[in-house]
Design an enzyme around this catalytic site. Structure first.
Site, PDB file in Angstrom:
ATOM      1  N   SER A 117       0.798  -1.218   0.000  1.00  0.00           N
ATOM      2  CA  SER A 117       0.000   0.000   0.000  1.00  0.00           C
ATOM      3  C   SER A 117       0.832   1.270   0.000  1.00  0.00           C
ATOM      4  CB  SER A 117      -0.940   0.013   1.214  1.00  0.00           C
ATOM      5  OG  SER A 117      -0.191   0.023   2.423  1.00  0.00           O
TER       6      SER A 117
ATOM      7  N   HIS B 119      -5.021  -4.650  -0.591  1.00  0.00           N
ATOM      8  CA  HIS B 119      -4.993  -3.701  -1.701  1.00  0.00           C
ATOM      9  C   HIS B 119      -4.848  -4.400  -3.049  1.00  0.00           C
ATOM     10  CE1 HIS B 119      -4.765  -0.003   0.748  1.00  0.00           C
ATOM     11  NE2 HIS B 119      -4.148  -0.785   1.615  1.00  0.00           N
TER      12      HIS B 119
ATOM     13  N   LYS C 116     -11.747  -1.779   1.121  1.00  0.00           N
ATOM     14  CA  LYS C 116     -11.195  -1.116  -0.065  1.00  0.00           C
ATOM     15  C   LYS C 116     -12.154  -1.325  -1.238  1.00  0.00           C
ATOM     16  CE  LYS C 116      -7.523  -1.244   2.726  1.00  0.00           C
ATOM     17  NZ  LYS C 116      -7.535  -1.843   4.078  1.00  0.00           N
TER      18      LYS C 116
END
Length: 349
Positions: A140, A168, A200
């Site tokens: 990230s 992610h 996310k």
């Protein structure tokens, strides 16, 4: 123009996601109101877990109320003082905290260096009971990704479990957004423990573990962060489930995200900015080498209508202070070009 959130596929705020959450509230209320092992189990939990398991071609999946707590409680439960946890030096804090809770020996290896990781594993494996190798599928801070195949092969050779944090990566890597195994071209079964978050791409909040049925059964009945925690809120589970369905039905979102990130990366490099090792999939750092410089540029960009957050020392070393751009399928080409132009203007001011 917002580059400061994890809304990779633009699903946070999508009316279909909101409708699924509202329907779950109407049916189940806002809270599960109890641990899932007590009376907090709802049908939407099982539906979400089945869909996530299918994404990884895994036997089972278990959803937790927090992504950070997922790593802490799972590693803390699976490993013990006689064991070894080997992880990338840039691994997320939650893995470090889970290892500390477990009492296992912790060794960090240089970022994405599988050869160094194997040297450490070969040198120390025999001194410990179980061994766990932990990576992130998409880092990230730097926006880069490891080569999964050599890590999977080394884990098998040295009788270690391989755990990959896909926080992610889901919705970002791979042609259809299935994550790092799709990006790497390996079979998902090559990884023992798939971990991910719901906050996310999936527009909710929480975490999950996907893998073999015995692993999931063990965690369901022994991981403190699951057993002693309230169940995932039904509207969050429903939002995540609907987000996953939309991601799978609309792969153009993944393609647009990746195209936007690649454009941003290309333009930033052409403008002379240091973007580190970013793969240009969803996260692009602009490394400025000074916390003061990063904070000043973030402020100048905000005045120009661009929201991006500076990452400063001690979160990263001072020489690695940066702006961190999260791209989205919702960004327009003109916005990306205008943002890079604003960066260049701020640097010249």
């Amino acid at each position: 123009m917002n580059f400061a959130s994890y809304n990779y596929l633009g699903l946070n705020g999508d009316p279909r996601i909101a409708a699924a959450a509202k329907a779950a509230i109407d049916r189940h209320g806002v809270s599960a109101s109890a641990s899932r092992l007590a009376s907090g189990e709802r049908p939407v939990h099982g539906a979400l877990e089945a869909a996530l398991a299918a994404t990884y071609e895994a036997e089972a999946c278990l959803a937790f109320v927090s992504g950070h707590a997922t790593n802490v409680t799972v590693i803390g439960q699976l490993m013990g003082p006689r064991d070894l946890v080997l992880h990338d030096q840039l691994i997320h804090n939650s893995v470090a905290e889970g290892t500390r809770l477990s009492g296992a020996r912790r060794i960090a290896f240089p970022h994405n260096d599988w050869r160094a990781a194997e040297r450490e594993l070969a040198a120390h494996r025999r001194r410990h009971g179980r061994a766990l190798l932990v990576l992130e599928g998409h880092y990230s801070m730097d926006g880069d990704a490891p080569e999964l195949a050599p890590f999977a092969e080394m884990a098998r050779r040295h009788d270690a479990l391989l755990m990959v944090d896909e926080a992610h990566a889901l919705g970002v890597l791979g042609a259809t957004g299935r994550g790092s195994f799709e990006q790497s071209g390996i079979a998902p079964g090559a990884v023992d423990i798939w971990m991910g978050t719901l906050s996310k791409t999936l527009s909710a909040c929480g975490g999950y573990i996907a893998g073999r049925q015995p692993l999931v059964d063990l965690l369901r009945h022994s991981a403190p962060g699951f057993v002693y925690s309230v169940g995932l809120a039904p509207p969050l589970a429903a939002a995540a489930l609907e987000s996953l369905a939309v991601m799978q039905a609309e792969p153009w979102r993944v393609a647009r995200l990746q195209a936007n990130a690649a454009l941003f990366l290309t333009l930033a490099r052409e403008a002379g900015f240091d973007t580190g090792g970013s793969a240009g999939r969803g996260i692009v750092p602009v490394i400025l080498g000074s916390s003061v410089a990063a904070a000043r540029m973030a402020a100048a960009l905000f005045e120009a209508g661009v929201n991006v957050q500076p990452i400063l020392f001690p979160v990263v070393p001072e020489r690695a202070a940066r702006l961190r751009f999260f791209l989205s399928a919702e960004h327009a080409e003109g916005e990306i070009r205008a943002t890079v132009a604003a960066m260049a203007a701020a640097r010249a001011a």
